[in-house]
Write an enzyme that holds these catalytic residues in place. Structure first.
Site, PDB file in Angstrom:
ATOM      1  N   ASP A 240       0.830  -1.205   0.000  1.00 38.57           N
ATOM      2  CA  ASP A 240       0.000   0.000   0.000  1.00 38.57           C
ATOM      3  C   ASP A 240       0.868   1.260   0.000  1.00 38.57           C
ATOM      4  O   ASP A 240       1.843   1.347   0.765  1.00 38.57           O
ATOM      5  CB  ASP A 240      -0.858  -0.044   1.279  1.00 38.57           C
ATOM      6  CG  ASP A 240      -1.955   0.988   1.302  1.00 38.57           C
ATOM      7  OD1 ASP A 240      -2.880   0.879   0.495  1.00 38.57           O
ATOM      8  OD2 ASP A 240      -1.889   1.909   2.149  1.00 38.57           O
ATOM      9  N   GLU A 320       1.688  -0.558  -4.997  1.00 34.00           N
ATOM     10  CA  GLU A 320       0.692   0.458  -5.307  1.00 34.00           C
ATOM     11  C   GLU A 320       1.437   1.789  -5.246  1.00 34.00           C
ATOM     12  O   GLU A 320       1.729   2.303  -4.177  1.00 34.00           O
ATOM     13  CB  GLU A 320      -0.456   0.471  -4.296  1.00 34.00           C
ATOM     14  CG  GLU A 320      -1.550   1.428  -4.745  1.00 34.00           C
ATOM     15  CD  GLU A 320      -2.171   2.274  -3.644  1.00 34.00           C
ATOM     16  OE1 GLU A 320      -3.254   2.820  -3.861  1.00 34.00           O
ATOM     17  OE2 GLU A 320      -1.576   2.426  -2.563  1.00 34.00           O
TER      18      GLU A 320
HETATM   19  C1  GLC Z   1      -4.215   2.942  -0.661  1.00 29.19           C
HETATM   20  C2  GLC Z   1      -5.441   2.074  -0.562  1.00 29.19           C
HETATM   21  C3  GLC Z   1      -6.583   2.910  -0.127  1.00 29.19           C
HETATM   22  C4  GLC Z   1      -6.270   3.508   1.224  1.00 29.19           C
HETATM   23  C5  GLC Z   1      -4.961   4.284   1.192  1.00 29.19           C
HETATM   24  C6  GLC Z   1      -4.465   4.589   2.575  1.00 29.19           C
HETATM   25  O1  GLC Z   1      -4.319   3.877  -1.664  1.00 29.19           O
HETATM   26  O2  GLC Z   1      -5.664   1.423  -1.777  1.00 29.19           O
HETATM   27  O3  GLC Z   1      -7.776   2.194  -0.078  1.00 29.19           O
HETATM   28  O4  GLC Z   1      -7.304   4.353   1.630  1.00 29.19           O
HETATM   29  O5  GLC Z   1      -3.952   3.548   0.563  1.00 29.19           O
HETATM   30  O6  GLC Z   1      -3.994   3.429   3.190  1.00 29.19           O
END
Ligand code: GLC
Length: 599
Positions: A240, A320
């Site tokens: 994340d 991500e």
């Molecule tokens: C990422 C996740 C999202 C979350 C954010 C904070 O972007 O995909 O759902 O709110 O991180 O952890």
């Protein structure tokens, strides 16, 4: 020899299509080795545990619910699942606020349930990837609670990003950084005697304090968390906010705020937003002092070693990272770092043939430059589902959720285009991600009453941004059953729109032409034809509204995606394998993608 990028930027000419004059370009991407590692071609299905399947009737999905329905995913034909967080959490951001990285929240079950899920999935030949949230914890994590109780300058506080305020009495935040969810990225603490204290940084909600990744204890803690889950048998981690861990030295002011979709907004003025996204063609993110700092790569190099110490088959890391340009994004997937990164350029590309072709080519070239597979993704739990997104004309403002008062997408058009987009996506070499429910053609909930909204973005922007609840609604399994079969009761943590019963799994299984059967056919075909490890060349000669390519996997597969109004003809001898919509008089109609065997 490969084609130059400048050739790519020039749209092909309009005009009547004469399939006899079609010409295959030089190879843009060479085929992967047939025995390439599993993750270089895997289709990974994202489960959002709150909303997939509820075993106990509390209206919130859970791990036993997932385990009980894994055969559905075997039959769908995916290689792996990625589970969004199920760890102990006060659920301020639906589990992306972790209070204990080594336990399961009672909402979702127990560690024994996680073990059972892993065992069942592995028994069905499905790998399991879990979510890792290293940028921030919950404010209810023991470390943060200890930090609050400790004095400024203490070892406890150094695990997070505490700073003195500015202004005469420290009453102003340390800098101008804004939270991705809206509002300031700093919250002031209160000391034990009731007086205002230091501030702490949270790039997301105030209940998600950012860790200090310069502190070695934070690093060793996460290496230990990796081992905890690897020892239990997980096959990898989706990381994340992978681009956020390291902040620029001195925490200088930022020029803009990044919203949930990776767009930017100016921080000039009072820092509030009107929900519009910057679209001035300027790459703001490169200089944002909290994103994509070079120091993050050191962290992932160490993690890669941890994973490799578990031997083969490979355990993987998927980033991500909303990072631009692609040259910087692929730094996360250099050979000694992560294995995959989400391709958000593909997800955000408009439904315009030239744009799609351009992003396919640049993604493959960028990934190839570091020897990584590209990935492809159209939906996830943070964006409007592609069946709804594509129900607007290209150029429609990119939205963070759709509310009842907003212009509504054309549902039929969105589904038709979504099916065509997926049929294109699953023909591309590399890894692919499928978000739960897209295999049903599920649209977003676009008329949810505000009182149900739970995404912190909605509250933090006073409703200016609708937020992500619309793509997170519990799945319909059995049309007309209580909660459409999501669980044994009629409870669902977010309300299902009435139309969801039309999309229920039981109305689609075995039904020719259903979206579920289309996905099954595509996934089986992709595997049989080895499209995930195939080569890619474009086919020239169709008009500028068509993306046409050849994937040279096990054999030559011609892929024609027609985004134009006029139907197009397939070349002589092409044998149709699958089509996202029926052909009309042997022609590929508008908003349709076809795979054909082409000798
Ligand atoms: C990422 C996740 C999202 C979350 C954010 C904070 O972007 O995909 O759902 O709110 O991180 O952890």
């Amino acid at each position: 020899m490969t084609r130059s990028a400048s050739t790519l930027d020039r749209p092909t000419l309009d005009g009547p299509v004469d399939p006899d004059t079609l010409r295959v370009s030089d190879v843009v991407h060479a085929a992967d080795s047939p025995d390439a590692a599993w993750w270089r071609q895997a289709v990974i299905y994202q489960i959002y545990p709150r909303s997939w399947s509820d075993s106990d009737g509390d209206g919130i999905g859970d791990l036993p619910g997932i385990t009980s329905r894994l055969t559905y995913l075997r039959d769908l034909g995916v290689d792996a699942v990625w589970l969004s967080p199920f760890y102990t959490s006060p659920q301020a951001d639906a589990g992306y606020d972790v209070a204990d990285y080594r336990d399961v929240d009672p909402l979702f079950g127990t560690l024994a349930d996680a073990d059972a899920l892993l065992e069942t999935a592995h028994g069905l030949g499905i790998r399991v990837i879990v979510d890792l949230v290293p940028n921030h914890s919950s404010d209810e994590h023991v470390w943060f609670q200890a930090a609050l109780a400790a004095a400024p300058g203490s070892a406890e506080r150094d695990l997070y990003m505490f700073r003195d305020g500015t202004g005469e009495h420290g009453e102003l935040p340390p800098n101008n950084w804004q939270s991705v969810f809206g509002g300031p990225a700093w919250t002031r603490t209160t000391d034990a005697d009731g007086t205002p204290g230091q501030w702490y940084l949270h790039l997301f909600d105030r209940k998600q304090p950012d860790f200090n990744w310069e502190n070695p204890r934070v690093r060793s803690e996460f290496e230990s968390v990796l081992r905890f889950w690897l020892d239990r048998g997980v096959d990898g981690f989706r990381v994340d906010v992978a681009h956020g861990l390291i902040k620029e030295q001195g925490l200088p002011d930022a020029r803009e705020r990044t919203t949930m979709l990776g767009d930017t907004q100016s921080t000039e003025g009072d820092g509030t937003t009107d929900g519009d996204t910057a679209d001035d063609g300027v790459d703001h993110r490169v200089h944002t002092p909290y994103w994509d700092q070079d120091g993050v790569h050191e962290v992932y190099r160490v993690w890669r070693q941890v994973l490799e110490s578990y031997g083969t088959p490979d355990r993987i890391l998927c980033a991500e990272a909303w990072v631009e340009p692609q040259e910087r994004a692929v730094a996360y997937v250099r050979p000694d770092e992560m294995h995959q990164a989400f391709n958000f350029d593909f997800l955000t590309a408009p439904w315009i043939a030239h744009d799609l072709r351009s992003v396919i080519e640049s993604s493959l070239r960028a990934a190839d430059s570091v020897g990584a597979p590209s990935t492809w993704v159209l939906s996830n739990h943070d964006v409007v589902r592609h069946a709804s997104r594509l129900g607007f004309e290209p150029g429609h403002r990119r939205q963070n959720g759709i509310a009842a008062g907003d212009p509504q997408p054309d549902r039929a058009l969105g589904l038709r285009r979504a099916r065509a987009a997926t049929t294109l996506m699953l023909a591309l070499p590399g890894g692919a991600y499928v978000y739960q429910g897209e295999e049903l053609g599920l649209p977003d909930s676009t008329d949810m009453p505000d009182e149900f909204r739970q995404d912190p973005t909605f509250a933090r922007t006073a409703g200016a941004e609708t937020g992500r609840d619309g793509c997170r609604v519990p799945l319909p399994w059995v049309a007309g059953a209580p909660s459409n079969g999501f669980g044994p009761s009629d409870r669902t943590w977010l309300p299902q729109p009435d139309v969801y019963r039309e999309y229920a799994v039981d109305t689609q299984v075995g039904v020719e032409g259903s979206t579920l059967e289309l996905y099954r056919t595509l996934l089986a075909g992709r595997r049989d034809l080895a499209l995930g490890t195939g080569s890619l060349a474009f086919v020239e000669g169709y008009g500028s509204d068509v993306v046409a390519l050849v994937n040279g996997g096990r054999e030559q597969v011609l892929v024609v995606a027609n985004l134009g109004a006029e139907p197009v003809r397939l070349p002589e001898g092409a044998e149709v394998l699958v089509s996202s919509a029926p052909l009309v008089d042997d022609l590929v109609p508008t908003d349709t993608t076809v795979w054909a065997r082409w000798a």
